[in-house]
Design a protein around this motif. Structure first.
Motif, PDB file in Angstrom:
ATOM      1  N   SER A 101      -7.520  11.057  -0.168  1.00 11.08           N
ATOM      2  CA  SER A 101      -7.043  12.300   0.445  1.00 11.08           C
ATOM      3  C   SER A 101      -5.520  12.338   0.466  1.00 11.08           C
ATOM      4  N   GLY A 102      -4.918  11.216   0.810  1.00 10.32           N
ATOM      5  CA  GLY A 102      -3.461  11.150   0.823  1.00 10.32           C
ATOM      6  C   GLY A 102      -2.866  11.372  -0.556  1.00 10.32           C
ATOM      7  N   VAL A 103      -3.489  10.800  -1.580  1.00  8.56           N
ATOM      8  CA  VAL A 103      -2.993  10.977  -2.955  1.00  8.56           C
ATOM      9  C   VAL A 103      -3.076  12.437  -3.376  1.00  8.56           C
ATOM     10  N   VAL A 104      -4.191  13.100  -3.064  1.00  6.36           N
ATOM     11  CA  VAL A 104      -4.361  14.500  -3.452  1.00  6.36           C
ATOM     12  C   VAL A 104      -3.283  15.370  -2.809  1.00  6.36           C
ATOM     13  N   VAL A 105      -3.105  15.230  -1.509  1.00  6.66           N
ATOM     14  CA  VAL A 105      -2.139  16.078  -0.800  1.00  6.66           C
ATOM     15  C   VAL A 105      -0.716  15.746  -1.229  1.00  6.66           C
ATOM     16  N   LEU A 106      -0.385  14.464  -1.317  1.00  7.92           N
ATOM     17  CA  LEU A 106       0.970  14.078  -1.725  1.00  7.92           C
ATOM     18  C   LEU A 106       1.271  14.503  -3.160  1.00  7.92           C
ATOM     19  N   THR A 107       0.260  14.455  -4.021  1.00  3.73           N
ATOM     20  CA  THR A 107       0.460  14.876  -5.404  1.00  3.73           C
ATOM     21  C   THR A 107       0.800  16.356  -5.477  1.00  3.73           C
ATOM     22  N   ILE A 108       0.036  17.183  -4.782  1.00  4.95           N
ATOM     23  CA  ILE A 108       0.306  18.620  -4.805  1.00  4.95           C
ATOM     24  C   ILE A 108       1.629  18.931  -4.118  1.00  4.95           C
ATOM     25  N   TYR A 109       1.910  18.223  -3.038  1.00  4.65           N
ATOM     26  CA  TYR A 109       3.187  18.406  -2.334  1.00  4.65           C
ATOM     27  C   TYR A 109       4.358  18.044  -3.241  1.00  4.65           C
ATOM     28  N   THR A 110       4.233  16.922  -3.950  1.00  2.00           N
ATOM     29  CA  THR A 110       5.274  16.518  -4.899  1.00  2.00           C
ATOM     30  C   THR A 110       5.419  17.533  -6.019  1.00  2.00           C
ATOM     31  N   ALA A 111       4.295  18.005  -6.546  1.00  2.00           N
ATOM     32  CA  ALA A 111       4.327  19.000  -7.624  1.00  2.00           C
ATOM     33  C   ALA A 111       5.029  20.274  -7.179  1.00  2.00           C
ATOM     34  N   ALA A 112       4.800  20.684  -5.934  1.00  2.00           N
ATOM     35  CA  ALA A 112       5.445  21.885  -5.418  1.00  2.00           C
ATOM     36  C   ALA A 112       6.957  21.721  -5.363  1.00  2.00           C
ATOM     37  N   LEU A 113       7.416  20.512  -5.030  1.00  2.00           N
ATOM     38  CA  LEU A 113       8.856  20.250  -4.977  1.00  2.00           C
ATOM     39  C   LEU A 113       9.454  20.097  -6.377  1.00  2.00           C
ATOM     40  N   VAL A 114       8.703  19.431  -7.256  1.00  2.00           N
ATOM     41  CA  VAL A 114       9.212  19.164  -8.604  1.00  2.00           C
ATOM     42  C   VAL A 114       9.225  20.432  -9.452  1.00  2.00           C
ATOM     43  N   ALA A 115       8.352  21.383  -9.159  1.00  2.00           N
ATOM     44  CA  ALA A 115       8.245  22.594  -9.979  1.00  2.00           C
ATOM     45  C   ALA A 115       9.579  23.314 -10.094  1.00  2.00           C
ATOM     46  N   ASN A 116      10.252  23.515  -8.972  1.00  2.00           N
ATOM     47  CA  ASN A 116      11.552  24.190  -9.016  1.00  2.00           C
ATOM     48  C   ASN A 116      12.613  23.323  -9.682  1.00  2.00           C
ATOM     49  N   VAL A 117      12.504  22.008  -9.493  1.00  2.00           N
ATOM     50  CA  VAL A 117      13.429  21.098 -10.172  1.00  2.00           C
ATOM     51  C   VAL A 117      13.253  21.200 -11.675  1.00  2.00           C
ATOM     52  N   ARG A 161       0.834  -1.203   0.000  1.00  2.00           N
ATOM     53  CA  ARG A 161       0.000   0.000   0.000  1.00  2.00           C
ATOM     54  C   ARG A 161       0.868   1.252   0.000  1.00  2.00           C
ATOM     55  N   THR A 162       1.976   1.213   0.713  1.00  2.00           N
ATOM     56  CA  THR A 162       2.914   2.333   0.704  1.00  2.00           C
ATOM     57  C   THR A 162       3.448   2.559  -0.703  1.00  2.00           C
ATOM     58  N   LEU A 163       3.797   1.477  -1.380  1.00  2.00           N
ATOM     59  CA  LEU A 163       4.309   1.581  -2.744  1.00  2.00           C
ATOM     60  C   LEU A 163       3.254   2.142  -3.689  1.00  2.00           C
ATOM     61  N   VAL A 164       2.017   1.686  -3.550  1.00  2.00           N
ATOM     62  CA  VAL A 164       0.940   2.140  -4.443  1.00  2.00           C
ATOM     63  C   VAL A 164       0.689   3.632  -4.291  1.00  2.00           C
ATOM     64  N   ILE A 165       0.500   4.087  -3.052  1.00  2.00           N
ATOM     65  CA  ILE A 165       0.202   5.503  -2.842  1.00  2.00           C
ATOM     66  C   ILE A 165       1.389   6.367  -3.227  1.00  2.00           C
ATOM     67  N   SER A 166       2.608   5.847  -3.076  1.00  2.00           N
ATOM     68  CA  SER A 166       3.806   6.604  -3.451  1.00  2.00           C
ATOM     69  C   SER A 166       3.915   6.722  -4.967  1.00  2.00           C
ATOM     70  N   VAL A 167       3.744   5.616  -5.689  1.00  2.00           N
ATOM     71  CA  VAL A 167       3.871   5.622  -7.145  1.00  2.00           C
ATOM     72  C   VAL A 167       2.807   6.520  -7.773  1.00  2.00           C
ATOM     73  N   VAL A 168       1.569   6.401  -7.314  1.00  2.00           N
ATOM     74  CA  VAL A 168       0.485   7.230  -7.868  1.00  2.00           C
ATOM     75  C   VAL A 168       0.765   8.704  -7.611  1.00  2.00           C
ATOM     76  N   SER A 169       1.130   9.047  -6.379  1.00  2.00           N
ATOM     77  CA  SER A 169       1.345  10.447  -6.023  1.00  2.00           C
ATOM     78  C   SER A 169       2.565  11.027  -6.725  1.00  2.00           C
ATOM     79  N   ILE A 170       3.651  10.270  -6.775  1.00  2.00           N
ATOM     80  CA  ILE A 170       4.874  10.759  -7.423  1.00  2.00           C
ATOM     81  C   ILE A 170       4.659  10.935  -8.925  1.00  2.00           C
ATOM     82  N   SER A 171       3.956   9.989  -9.556  1.00  2.00           N
ATOM     83  CA  SER A 171       3.717  10.083 -10.998  1.00  2.00           C
ATOM     84  C   SER A 171       2.869  11.305 -11.335  1.00  2.00           C
ATOM     85  N   LEU A 172       1.740  11.449 -10.642  1.00  2.00           N
ATOM     86  CA  LEU A 172       0.867  12.595 -10.902  1.00  2.00           C
ATOM     87  C   LEU A 172       1.554  13.903 -10.522  1.00  2.00           C
TER      88      LEU A 172
END
Length: 221
Positions: free
Chosen positions: A94-110, A25-36
């Motif tokens: 809920s976790g996917v939504v927040v992690l996705t936006i959090y990841t996007a915020a970090l990736v944007a500058n990258v 489950r950790t892998l699933v939520i991580s892969v989905v959130s990181i990809s999006l």
């Protein structure tokens, strides 16, 4: 004489399977959130690089909020405020939504750094070959810029994978939450946490090693 009630029990093989399911489950939520989040962050990075001041100022402020506010607070606030606006999401969504936006915020500058790594002369060379703006972006800028910031993106991805443990506060039974449940029942925190750490290592190490080999392959070319 009344029978003794057994509250605690030792760690069993079935508990290992329970932790393995939680690791999945950790892998699933991580892969989905990181990809999006990576796709969204790449778009945000492009807007920050190419956009007008009025657009980039608002977007930069929005992303700064998600980079600055602790992820735990973001998760709790979103999970409790979402039903108020009519979004009845479970802990995973809920976790996917927040992690996705959090990841996007970090990736944007990258992503913006990757775009800036491709100099103007190379862009002009691509355009002089007859490429349109979007063709140059797809075939020249993104491939070269992506290689330049690939190590930074790997760092973000591994960080988000570990940060996904915070979704446990919403009741999502991922690896950390499963460990807490087993610790409460078995009273063997060192064993449980050591196994959880081994699972996290098993999830992260192959990604880091593959990224290292990929960088070496690019360096040879």
């Amino acid at each position: 004489m009344e029978p003794t009630v057994q509250f605690f029990s030792g760690f069993a093989l079935s508990d290992m399977w329970f932790m393995a399911q939680a690791a999945w489950r950790t892998l699933v939520i991580s892969v989905v959130s990181i990809s999006l989040g990576t796709l969204l962050g790449a778009f945000f990075g492009w807007v920050l690089y190419e956009g007008k001041f009025w657009a980039t100022a608002g977007l930069a402020a929005f992303l700064d909020v998600f980079r600055s506010v602790p992820l735990l607070i973001q998760l709790v606030l979103f999970f409790n405020l979402a039903p108020i606006v009519g979004l009845n999401l479970d802990a995973f969504a809920s976790g996917v939504v927040v992690l996705t936006i959090y990841t996007a915020a970090l990736v944007a500058n990258v992503a913006r750094g990757g775009l800036e790594a491709v100099g103007t002369p190379m862009r002009r060379a691509a355009r002089s070959l007859g490429m349109s703006y979007w063709q140059a972006l797809r075939h020249v800028v993104f491939p070269i810029g992506g290689r330049a910031v690939f190590p930074s993106w790997i760092g973000v991805a591994l960080g988000v994978m570990k940060d996904s443990a915070l979704v446990s506060v919403l009741g999502y039974v991922e690896l950390l939450r499963a460990s807490q449940i087993l610790i409460t029942r078995t009273q063997e925190p060192f064993l449980i946490l050591a196994i959880a750490g081994a699972f996290y290592f098993a999830l992260s190490f192959p990604v880091a090693r593959y990224a290292e080999k990929l960088e070496q392959r690019w360096a040879i070319r």
